[in-house]
Design a protein around this motif. Sequence first.
Motif, PDB file in Angstrom:
ATOM      1  N   HIS A 274       0.815  -1.214   0.000  1.00  0.00           N
ATOM      2  CA  HIS A 274       0.000   0.000   0.000  1.00  0.00           C
ATOM      3  C   HIS A 274       0.851   1.267   0.000  1.00  0.00           C
ATOM      4  O   HIS A 274       0.399   2.326  -0.445  1.00  0.00           O
ATOM      5  CB  HIS A 274      -0.959  -0.005   1.198  1.00  0.00           C
ATOM      6  CG  HIS A 274      -2.008   1.056   1.118  1.00  0.00           C
ATOM      7  ND1 HIS A 274      -2.110   2.085   2.029  1.00  0.00           N
ATOM      8  CD2 HIS A 274      -2.984   1.270   0.204  1.00  0.00           C
ATOM      9  CE1 HIS A 274      -3.111   2.879   1.694  1.00  0.00           C
ATOM     10  NE2 HIS A 274      -3.662   2.412   0.593  1.00  0.00           N
TER      11      HIS A 274
ATOM     12  N   SER B 288      -3.862  -0.830  -3.668  1.00  0.00           N
ATOM     13  CA  SER B 288      -4.723  -1.460  -2.671  1.00  0.00           C
ATOM     14  C   SER B 288      -4.967  -2.911  -3.062  1.00  0.00           C
ATOM     15  O   SER B 288      -5.199  -3.216  -4.232  1.00  0.00           O
ATOM     16  CB  SER B 288      -6.066  -0.730  -2.590  1.00  0.00           C
ATOM     17  OG  SER B 288      -5.881   0.614  -2.204  1.00  0.00           O
TER      18      SER B 288
ATOM     19  N   TRP C 147      -7.435  -6.007  -2.821  1.00  0.00           N
ATOM     20  CA  TRP C 147      -8.786  -6.462  -2.534  1.00  0.00           C
ATOM     21  C   TRP C 147      -8.813  -7.979  -2.680  1.00  0.00           C
ATOM     22  O   TRP C 147      -8.022  -8.553  -3.430  1.00  0.00           O
ATOM     23  CB  TRP C 147      -9.799  -5.829  -3.496  1.00  0.00           C
ATOM     24  CG  TRP C 147      -9.992  -4.346  -3.308  1.00  0.00           C
ATOM     25  CD1 TRP C 147      -9.322  -3.522  -2.467  1.00  0.00           C
ATOM     26  CD2 TRP C 147     -10.939  -3.522  -4.009  1.00  0.00           C
ATOM     27  NE1 TRP C 147      -9.778  -2.240  -2.578  1.00  0.00           N
ATOM     28  CE2 TRP C 147     -10.775  -2.198  -3.521  1.00  0.00           C
ATOM     29  CE3 TRP C 147     -11.898  -3.759  -4.982  1.00  0.00           C
ATOM     30  CZ2 TRP C 147     -11.537  -1.129  -3.993  1.00  0.00           C
ATOM     31  CZ3 TRP C 147     -12.662  -2.700  -5.451  1.00  0.00           C
ATOM     32  CH2 TRP C 147     -12.488  -1.393  -4.953  1.00  0.00           C
TER      33      TRP C 147
ATOM     34  N   ARG D 162      -8.153  -4.195   1.735  1.00  0.00           N
ATOM     35  CA  ARG D 162      -8.869  -2.935   1.596  1.00  0.00           C
ATOM     36  C   ARG D 162     -10.143  -3.037   0.762  1.00  0.00           C
ATOM     37  O   ARG D 162     -10.752  -2.011   0.419  1.00  0.00           O
ATOM     38  CB  ARG D 162      -7.933  -1.878   1.013  1.00  0.00           C
ATOM     39  CG  ARG D 162      -6.703  -1.624   1.893  1.00  0.00           C
ATOM     40  CD  ARG D 162      -5.808  -0.540   1.350  1.00  0.00           C
ATOM     41  NE  ARG D 162      -6.420   0.782   1.414  1.00  0.00           N
ATOM     42  CZ  ARG D 162      -6.422   1.578   2.483  1.00  0.00           C
ATOM     43  NH1 ARG D 162      -5.844   1.177   3.611  1.00  0.00           N
ATOM     44  NH2 ARG D 162      -6.990   2.767   2.448  1.00  0.00           N
ATOM     45  N   GLY D 163     -10.577  -4.262   0.442  1.00  0.00           N
ATOM     46  CA  GLY D 163     -11.810  -4.419  -0.317  1.00  0.00           C
ATOM     47  C   GLY D 163     -12.058  -5.877  -0.638  1.00  0.00           C
ATOM     48  O   GLY D 163     -11.197  -6.738  -0.431  1.00  0.00           O
TER      49      GLY D 163
ATOM     50  N   TYR E 252     -13.809   2.396   4.993  1.00  0.00           N
ATOM     51  CA  TYR E 252     -14.509   3.296   4.067  1.00  0.00           C
ATOM     52  C   TYR E 252     -14.739   4.662   4.696  1.00  0.00           C
ATOM     53  O   TYR E 252     -14.633   5.698   4.020  1.00  0.00           O
ATOM     54  CB  TYR E 252     -15.843   2.660   3.650  1.00  0.00           C
ATOM     55  CG  TYR E 252     -16.759   3.574   2.880  1.00  0.00           C
ATOM     56  CD1 TYR E 252     -16.646   3.714   1.500  1.00  0.00           C
ATOM     57  CD2 TYR E 252     -17.759   4.298   3.541  1.00  0.00           C
ATOM     58  CE1 TYR E 252     -17.484   4.550   0.797  1.00  0.00           C
ATOM     59  CE2 TYR E 252     -18.611   5.140   2.846  1.00  0.00           C
ATOM     60  CZ  TYR E 252     -18.475   5.271   1.467  1.00  0.00           C
ATOM     61  OH  TYR E 252     -19.308   6.105   0.776  1.00  0.00           O
TER      62      TYR E 252
ATOM     63  N   ASP F 137     -11.247   3.049  -0.980  1.00  0.00           N
ATOM     64  CA  ASP F 137     -11.267   1.653  -0.555  1.00  0.00           C
ATOM     65  C   ASP F 137     -12.399   1.407   0.438  1.00  0.00           C
ATOM     66  O   ASP F 137     -13.161   2.301   0.769  1.00  0.00           O
ATOM     67  CB  ASP F 137      -9.924   1.282   0.073  1.00  0.00           C
ATOM     68  CG  ASP F 137      -8.806   1.203  -0.949  1.00  0.00           C
ATOM     69  OD1 ASP F 137      -9.078   0.783  -2.087  1.00  0.00           O
ATOM     70  OD2 ASP F 137      -7.659   1.559  -0.612  1.00  0.00           O
TER      71      ASP F 137
ATOM     72  N   VAL G  63      -5.631  -0.889  -7.981  1.00  0.00           N
ATOM     73  CA  VAL G  63      -6.131  -1.956  -7.113  1.00  0.00           C
ATOM     74  C   VAL G  63      -5.743  -3.278  -7.750  1.00  0.00           C
ATOM     75  O   VAL G  63      -5.720  -3.398  -8.975  1.00  0.00           O
ATOM     76  CB  VAL G  63      -7.669  -1.883  -6.968  1.00  0.00           C
ATOM     77  CG1 VAL G  63      -8.178  -2.997  -6.047  1.00  0.00           C
ATOM     78  CG2 VAL G  63      -8.118  -0.520  -6.461  1.00  0.00           C
TER      79      VAL G  63
END
Length: 380
Positions: free
Chosen positions: A12, A17, A19, A43-44, A99, A107, A301
């Motif tokens: 990061h 990010s 996910w 992060r997702g 969030y 994210d 991402v």
Amino acid sequence: MSSSVNPLVAIHSFGQSIWLDYIRRNILHNGELQRLIEEDGLRGVTSNPAIFEKAIAGSDDYADDIRQLARQGLTAEQIYAQLAVADVQQACDLLRPLYDQPNSGGDGYVSLEVSPELINDTEGTVTEGLQFWHAVNRPNVMIKVPATRAGLPAIRRLIAAGVNVNVTLIFRVDRYREVAEAFLAGLEDRVKADLPVTRLDSVASFFLSRIDVLIDPQLQKLAAAGGEQAGLAASLVGEVAIASARQAYQIYQEIFAGPRWERLRKLGAQPQRLLWASTGNKNPKYDDLKYVEALIGPNTVNTIPVETLDLYRAKGRPAGRLSEGADKQVLARLPELGLDLTALTNQLEEEGARKFSEPFAKLLAVLEQKRQEALAATTA
């Protein structure tokens, strides 16, 4: 990098990010997803019909809910929607603290895809996208919409309606440009309607490993045949997917820097980030982390399956590599070998639709069988 630093967390710092391309009810309940968020910097979360097929048909986690919903008179499709929405809601709630952070950077999202049966249906996609958006009722849900010809106007209309959109099934650079255009047009539609564009996020999911899976065998065949083009063909093996991604990133940097974007940015809009998808390696000859390591860069991402997540935690080497290489030459030289990248990626789009449609049909068949069993049990 120190061995004590978790590579999933360190990535990061280069602006990317991570996910998770996976969802299942047990990881929501047993603390596993929460651990991934806290310890691995997740992060997702993304999902698709194939993931839900494995989760619902491949476990007993949903058995009680299926029986209850069947007895309420719901159809197999309605049962699926209820199960998927419930899982996405729980995942959204776990990611909500991220969030809500002022510096979340777009994210904290969980993605839920419209039915693959709607891949060529603009109106149906918009309708179901809005239905899922309202059913989940969380600001940090993204509705996944395929980047097909029918999907492009649906993307614009959903963005204009204030829906966060994850655009999926992007396989080529020119289609990515059209996706970015649909996003910008949707934001501009909101501006014209005096609606806010703040906190309206989108990602453009560019699929990678499938490109090489399709094209590599053709390049290898040309290389093995010998002749003048053999060396060129051999040099392009394993290079087309990453070259396509890097070229898309160059376009991203151009689109989200010009005067048109600046007008939207001043109103609070955030750029539509590129998301690298299909990044689990499918070729045993390649490094398992090929599609992760090569594409680390700012404002991107990478959505990865559990197996790749575990591998990266164990041996990842984060560094900014996205802008490396003279990749335009890779794509520009394919025609010299008689390879039409547009035609090949059109094939991938069609295959991608089938890869989601087939497990979705299988899932509905399983749910219909379980529905019938539940109804039979109530009348026995």
